[in-house]
Design a protein around this motif. Structure first.
Motif, PDB file in Angstrom:
ATOM      1  N   ASP A 609      -8.590  41.182  25.560  1.00  0.00           N
ATOM      2  CA  ASP A 609      -9.459  40.363  24.698  1.00  0.00           C
ATOM      3  C   ASP A 609      -8.930  40.346  23.273  1.00  0.00           C
ATOM      4  N   ASN A 610      -9.330  39.315  22.528  1.00  0.00           N
ATOM      5  CA  ASN A 610      -9.306  39.416  21.076  1.00  0.00           C
ATOM      6  C   ASN A 610     -10.749  39.404  20.578  1.00  0.00           C
ATOM      7  N   TYR A 611     -10.954  39.695  19.318  1.00  0.00           N
ATOM      8  CA  TYR A 611     -12.277  39.992  18.802  1.00  0.00           C
ATOM      9  C   TYR A 611     -12.203  39.913  17.287  1.00  0.00           C
ATOM     10  N   ALA A 612     -13.332  40.045  16.645  1.00  0.00           N
ATOM     11  CA  ALA A 612     -13.386  40.038  15.183  1.00  0.00           C
ATOM     12  C   ALA A 612     -13.505  41.469  14.683  1.00  0.00           C
ATOM     13  N   ASN A 613     -12.497  41.943  13.946  1.00  0.00           N
ATOM     14  CA  ASN A 613     -12.564  43.264  13.319  1.00  0.00           C
ATOM     15  C   ASN A 613     -13.446  43.175  12.075  1.00  0.00           C
ATOM     16  N   VAL A 614     -14.466  44.021  12.000  1.00  0.00           N
ATOM     17  CA  VAL A 614     -15.410  44.018  10.883  1.00  0.00           C
ATOM     18  C   VAL A 614     -15.544  45.448  10.379  1.00  0.00           C
ATOM     19  N   SER A 615     -15.667  45.620   9.069  1.00  0.00           N
ATOM     20  CA  SER A 615     -15.808  46.971   8.517  1.00  0.00           C
ATOM     21  C   SER A 615     -17.149  47.568   8.927  1.00  0.00           C
ATOM     22  N   PRO A 616     -17.224  48.895   9.101  1.00  0.00           N
ATOM     23  CA  PRO A 616     -18.508  49.527   9.457  1.00  0.00           C
ATOM     24  C   PRO A 616     -19.624  49.207   8.466  1.00  0.00           C
ATOM     25  N   ALA A 617     -19.280  49.114   7.157  1.00  0.00           N
ATOM     26  CA  ALA A 617     -20.307  48.798   6.158  1.00  0.00           C
ATOM     27  C   ALA A 617     -20.872  47.401   6.385  1.00  0.00           C
ATOM     28  N   ASP A 618     -20.012  46.433   6.694  1.00  0.00           N
ATOM     29  CA  ASP A 618     -20.491  45.072   6.952  1.00  0.00           C
ATOM     30  C   ASP A 618     -21.274  44.999   8.262  1.00  0.00           C
ATOM     31  N   MET A 619     -20.843  45.779   9.262  1.00  0.00           N
ATOM     32  CA  MET A 619     -21.583  45.798  10.519  1.00  0.00           C
ATOM     33  C   MET A 619     -23.020  46.258  10.282  1.00  0.00           C
ATOM     34  N   LYS A 620     -23.172  47.294   9.456  1.00  0.00           N
ATOM     35  CA  LYS A 620     -24.520  47.799   9.161  1.00  0.00           C
ATOM     36  C   LYS A 620     -25.310  46.778   8.345  1.00  0.00           C
ATOM     37  N   LYS A 621     -24.623  46.130   7.390  1.00  0.00           N
ATOM     38  CA  LYS A 621     -25.298  45.162   6.523  1.00  0.00           C
ATOM     39  C   LYS A 621     -25.854  43.995   7.340  1.00  0.00           C
ATOM     40  N   TRP A 622     -25.070  43.566   8.329  1.00  0.00           N
ATOM     41  CA  TRP A 622     -25.497  42.420   9.134  1.00  0.00           C
ATOM     42  C   TRP A 622     -26.274  42.827  10.382  1.00  0.00           C
ATOM     43  N   GLY A 623     -26.406  44.135  10.619  1.00  0.00           N
ATOM     44  CA  GLY A 623     -27.179  44.606  11.762  1.00  0.00           C
ATOM     45  C   GLY A 623     -26.518  44.350  13.097  1.00  0.00           C
ATOM     46  N   TRP A 624     -25.183  44.391  13.130  1.00  0.00           N
ATOM     47  CA  TRP A 624     -24.452  44.110  14.362  1.00  0.00           C
ATOM     48  C   TRP A 624     -24.036  45.393  15.074  1.00  0.00           C
ATOM     49  N   GLN A 625     -23.849  45.269  16.374  1.00  0.00           N
ATOM     50  CA  GLN A 625     -23.320  46.345  17.197  1.00  0.00           C
ATOM     51  C   GLN A 625     -22.011  45.873  17.836  1.00  0.00           C
ATOM     52  N   ASP A 626     -21.186  46.826  18.251  1.00  0.00           N
ATOM     53  CA  ASP A 626     -19.948  46.453  18.934  1.00  0.00           C
ATOM     54  C   ASP A 626     -20.255  45.554  20.126  1.00  0.00           C
ATOM     55  N   GLY A 627     -19.501  44.480  20.250  1.00  0.00           N
ATOM     56  CA  GLY A 627     -19.679  43.550  21.355  1.00  0.00           C
ATOM     57  C   GLY A 627     -20.597  42.389  21.045  1.00  0.00           C
ATOM     58  N   ASP A 628     -21.357  42.454  19.943  1.00  0.00           N
ATOM     59  CA  ASP A 628     -22.180  41.307  19.566  1.00  0.00           C
ATOM     60  C   ASP A 628     -21.278  40.105  19.297  1.00  0.00           C
ATOM     61  N   VAL A 629     -21.640  38.972  19.857  1.00  0.00           N
ATOM     62  CA  VAL A 629     -20.804  37.775  19.734  1.00  0.00           C
ATOM     63  C   VAL A 629     -21.211  36.997  18.488  1.00  0.00           C
TER      64      VAL A 629
END
Length: 1018
Positions: A609-629
């Motif tokens: 697969d390819n995917y979007a690499n996101v910083s942990p701080a941004d993941m928390k800011k946007w409320g995302w979890q690994d695998g969220d599309v």
């Protein structure tokens, strides 16, 4: 010993997520479900085992028989009349070339089964990449075209030639343009054939097109020094290396060559000489090169040009107009001043590189290197690389010509712009206006599918040819098998269509070498030709590299860089998107190769697969979890991909790999990931890899097939050992744990190794995590591919894995005495500055192996030569050994992967059986398997020495992972020989053994990772 420092494989392990805790409660990663017992699978919607066996009885067997009739290696053994060059059971090796590297092709009974590096190759010195190792599998891809096609219908070669020649004559008479579009060609003979073709058709033009462009560097050198070349970089001559987004150990220009150069100043020999280069990396996304850097500093794409301006100012003592501080990135801003100081101290032995394809940026980099005295030393413009000659402006002009109706004929050779050009719709529309469209692709891929004629090219292992990837270095390409299908070399086709009087391409190649190239190696005539076929290359004396003065005006350059920076700066609701290549997939041309699809990415450990690499701080800011599309919108194009929390990713940025999203690649590569190439932009006549994008959550989740925490070692903290270069100079044995004096108790009697004691040493300072060893092991030992669904079930079969460990800086604020304290004091910003260590992990062949004591059927036993053997026909699959192995290196064979219908896509059809190594048995379902230290190679080495009536010498046996490693990080040999390379390596003061305190006496020693940190991390 640094007992406080903690290492973790992924954020789930660091944070002890509920899913991670639950998975690691069990004895095994996954119990055998009852449906697996009843149907042989547990994969929904698949053929039950009993029905499959019925099909095997005739269906697959008949296909295999029919396929063998097409392949020229189907003769029975023994031969009625044995070919002189073939001895059953004995391998033949042929010198050849792949992408400019001299290689050796191993064949058995007339079929290529393994690619090895040529030890005398000046690029890799015997080392190869994962892609090179996997290339042999493409030969047996059953989706290759069997014959020419016209309008997607079968066509004969005579019909094809007649049709094309008549069409070319008509187009020539009309005065319309003829265009030959190729990826970069470095073959002297191929270029000569193309020149003949262009001469026969005066309106014809050859255009180099590379999906991943280096036009910016070439044009930057043209503007700076009047030399439109891609330089030859000498990382081995640099004491200080500073990279701005150039992944030179992963994907940038010539990574196999650069890895070999890079580690020369960082390996055992260098450290014993008290010398180590320093490497500082500024980049957006965590790359292979960034993970290996002594200091890594995250920056946004919009900050890269500004950072280079500040670096130039600090080195030159001047201030370019418009220069500004990186006010939003104080760490980078401070670091630039210190980096400038270090570079000036290393003047003449310094090197600055940038991965940008922007001409202005590359001109500024040239100015910096000129101030540092790098030209003629760490940068060579007189013996340049010829590996990438693509011209973005010329290809854009060609697309415009097509859409204007000016092009009458177009030929595509190893180029697929309908897939990988950023404006593929323009290519598609333009092709509709072209009368004659010809593709040389050996597969009916995206561009070929829109052509009138497909004249399929040979695979390189079926071909004659040559290469000249570096100035003065000429390699020969020779076939190692007769054409599997009714294909023809593209050069031969061009010769016929241009009316050449030379009868075939072999003769053309031979004439090229007889006229000039043989003489470059001091050879001539038939004897010289035969010697060339044995050695594989000739090399001329290099031109003395000159120093170059820089005189280009930088005021306008600075303004262009600042304008570009403003264009890339995202406002609060958007992010800066950067495109990159993965080590395995690169530009996507090899997407149908299952060995590459299943190779875990060195950084994310994600497969398929390819995917979007996101910083942990941004993941928390946007409320995302690994695998969220998430949906990514930019340049009027959008894709939806899963996100992954990637430590080290610059905040406010997202990075996505190109090379995925193929639609006509084959059953393995079709619809794997999403196509990110359309996010490219054309700016100042070069393709740019960064753009402002909008992200929108879709509300769905698509789990990724990651391997990073599949083999947890139960939180033990003596796996990785690191030291700073300063600590090493004071005490080379620091951090190994040798200074801890403790009594050792043995529960088992010691084994004696009277003749041989096979052991291994792995230098963590040399290993870059590239993954070449993983594919080499799979090719050598018939390790099967299992597919994305099975990887998600923790069932990957690789015998060697590359563990990637994160840690925080030694000098960080979170060096507490307990893991709980570390987590409590951790800030999300700390995850932007993690350290990374790679560790190859394979069966340790312990002298006191815990697996041996628990096997109820003696399937795993110890040898008198120090190896832990597996008797597959004894194994009943209890998995007790896997549970008792502290290194988690045993693999349970859930299925009969090589014959099960559910895995047929990964087998590349029935022809994949032809790539199997006959010296290694294919394992049946229900048994444990693991690294054997290539026992077949050990036995072959001993047999050869016996036949030659001599003792076995050090170096006679090289295991597959060792042989391919570009960094020479893996050394294998006889520990009983005190003069062997492995004995000397294991005597290094940096040597330690993983989990040595358990008393299992592993046979693999590791050398402590050393980082050359400076006041940059103070």
């Amino acid at each position: 010993m640094d007992s406080n420092k903690k290492y973790w494989k992924g954020l789930e392990e660091l944070n002890k997520t509920p899913e991670f805790v639950e998975l690691n409660k069990h004895e095994f990663a996954e119990p055998i479900p009852i449906e697996d017992v009843l149907t042989g699978g547990g994969l929904e919607g698949r053929t039950p085992r009993r029905d499959f066996l019925k099909a095997v009885g005739f269906g697959v067997g008949a296909v295999t028989l029919a396929a063998c009739q097409k392949v020229p290696v189907h003769k029975s053994i023994p031969y009625l009349i044995k070919p002189e060059e073939v001895t059953p059971g004995i391998a033949n090796y042929y010198a050849s070339t792949l992408e400019g590297q001299a290689i050796l092709v191993k064949t058995r009974e007339g079929r290529p089964i393994k690619i090895e590096g040529n030890p005398n190759d000046i690029i890799g010195k015997g080392g190869l990449s994962a892609r090179a190792q996997a290339s042999v599998l493409d030969l047996y891809d059953v989706t290759r075209l069997k014959n020419p096609l016209k309008d997607n219908g079968d066509y004969g070669w005579e019909q094809t030639d007649s049709f094309i020649k008549s069409e070319l004559d008509a187009i020539k008479a009309s005065g319309k343009k003829i265009r030959l579009i190729t990826s970069t060609i470095t073959s002297p003979s191929s270029l000569a054939v193309i020149a003949d073709f262009l001469a026969a058709y005066p309106t014809a033009k050859h255009i180099n097109y590379d999906a991943v462009s280096y036009t910016g560097i070439i044009q930057g050198n043209q503007n700076s020094f009047g030399k439109a070349v891609l330089p030859h970089y000498n990382f081995d001559k640099a004491d200080v290396i500073v990279s701005f987004g150039a992944d030179f150990l992963g994907t940038w220009i010539s990574p196999v060559e650069f890895i070999r150069q890079y580690v020369q100043n960082r390996n055992n020999k260098s450290l014993e000489a008290k010398k180590m280069s320093r490497h500082i990396q500024f980049e957006t996304s965590m790359s292979v090169t960034g993970t290996n850097a002594d200091v890594r500093i995250p920056i946004k794409p919009s900050e890269e040009g500004v950072a280079l301006l500040n670096l130039y100012n600090a080195i030159s003592g001047t201030t370019l107009p418009g220069s500004q501080k990186l006010t939003n990135n104080p760490i980078a801003d401070k670091a630039l001043t210190l980096v400038a100081k270090e570079l000036l101290q290393a003047k003449g032995k310094a090197l600055v590189v940038a991965g940008s394809n922007d001409v202005a940026t590359q001109i500024l980099v040239n100015a910096i290197n000129s101030l540092l005295g790098s030209y003629g030393k760490t940068i060579d413009l007189d013996n340049p690389s010829k590996q990438f000659a693509g011209n973005d402006a010329e290809f854009a002009e060609f697309v415009s010509e097509m859409n204007s109706g000016d092009v009458g004929a177009v030929f595509f050779l190893n180029a697929n712009p309908v897939y990988d050009y950023y404006k593929s719709a323009d290519v598609v529309n333009g092709l509709k206006k072209v009368r004659l469209k010809v593709s040389f692709s050996d597969k009916n891929e995206e561009t070929a599918a829109l052509c009138n004629i497909i004249a399929p090219n040979h695979h390189y292992l079926e071909s004659w040819g040559d290469d000249n990837a570096l100035e003065g270095y000429y390699t020969i390409l020779q076939p190692t098998i007769n054409p599997v299908y009714d294909t023809r070399q593209a050069e031969h086709s061009l010769m016929i269509w241009s009316g050449s009087t030379v009868k075939d391409y072999y003769t053309y190649v031979r004439n090229t070498w007889d006229k000039s190239l043989l003489a470059k190696g001091g050879l001539s005539g038939q004897a010289g030709w035969e010697k060339l076929l044995q050695t594989g290359f000739v090399q001329t004396a290099p031109i003395a590299a000159g120093s170059y003065s820089f005189s280009y005006g930088l005021d306008s350059v600075a303004q262009k860089i600042l304008d570009h920076s403003k264009e890339l700066t995202a406002d609060g609701s958007k992010v800066e998107l950067q495109l990159y290549q993965k080590v395995s997939m690169r530009d996507g041309k090899r997407a149908n190769n299952p060995w590459l699809q299943e190779l875990p990415d060195p950084v994310s450990k994600t497969t398929w697969d390819n995917y979007a690499n996101v910083s942990p701080a941004d993941m928390k800011k946007w409320g995302w979890q690994d695998g969220d599309v998430v949906k990514i919108d930019a340049n009027g194009y959008s894709i939806s991909v899963p996100v992954i929390s990637q430590p080290g990713q610059a905040q406010g940025t997202v990075s996505v790999a190109v090379g995925y999203g193929r639609t006509i690649a084959g059953p393995v590569g079709d619809n794997v990931g999403k196509n990110a190439f359309p996010f490219h932009t054309l700016r100042n006549n070069t393709l740019q890899t960064s753009v402002v994008a909008a992200l929108t959550a879709t509300g769905t989740n698509s789990p990724l097939a990651q391997t990073q925490t599949h083999h947890s070692i139960e939180g033990r903290n003596s796996i990785i050992k690191e030291a700073t270069f300063t600590e090493y100079l004071k005490n080379p044995g620091a951090r190994t744990g040798k200074e801890e004096d403790h009594k050792v108790y043995n529960l088992w009697d010691n084994y004696e190794h009277p003749t041989y004691n096979w052991v291994m040493a792995i230098d963590l300072n040399a290993c870059t995590g590239c993954g070449a060893c993983v594919v080499a092991c799979s090719a050598e030992n018939n390790v099967p591919v299992v597919g994305k669904d099975e990887v998600k079930r923790r069932r990957e079969m690789h015998w060697i894995r590359i563990d990637r460990y994160y840690s925080f800086n030694d000098n960080g604020s979170n060096g507490g005495t307990t893991r709980e304290h570390e987590i409590a004091t951790m800030k999300l910003d700390d995850l932007d500055h993690v350290k990374v260590v790679y560790q190859p992990m394979l069966c340790q062949h312990c002298d006191h192996a815990p697996c041996e004591t628990v096997c109820p059927v003696l399937a795993t036993v110890h040898s008198s030569e120090g190896l832990n053997h597996m008797a597959y026909n004894r194994c009943i699959g209890t998995r007790y050994c896997a549970n008792n192995c502290p290194y988690k290196v045993r693999r349970f064979n859930w299925f009969n992967y090589w014959n099960d219908a559910r895995f047929e896509n990964y087998l590349q059809g029935d022809h994949t059986q032809l790539v199997l190594n006959p010296d290694v048995t294919t394992r049946f379902r229900g048994v444990m398997e693991k690294c054997s230290m290539c026992i077949q190679r050990i036995q072959a080495g001993k047999l050869k020495a016996k036949i030659e009536k001599r003792p076995l010498k050090d170096g006679d046996v090289k295991v597959a992972c060792q042989q391919t490693c570009p960094a020479n990080a893996i050394v294998f040999g006889d520990g009983n020989d005190p003069e062997s390379e492995v004995s000397k390596a294991l005597k290094s003061e940096r040597t330690y053994y993983v989990l040595e305190e358990l008393g299992v006496q592993p046979g693999v020693g590791y050398q402590v990772k050393v980082r050359n940190i400076s006041e940059l991390e103070a």
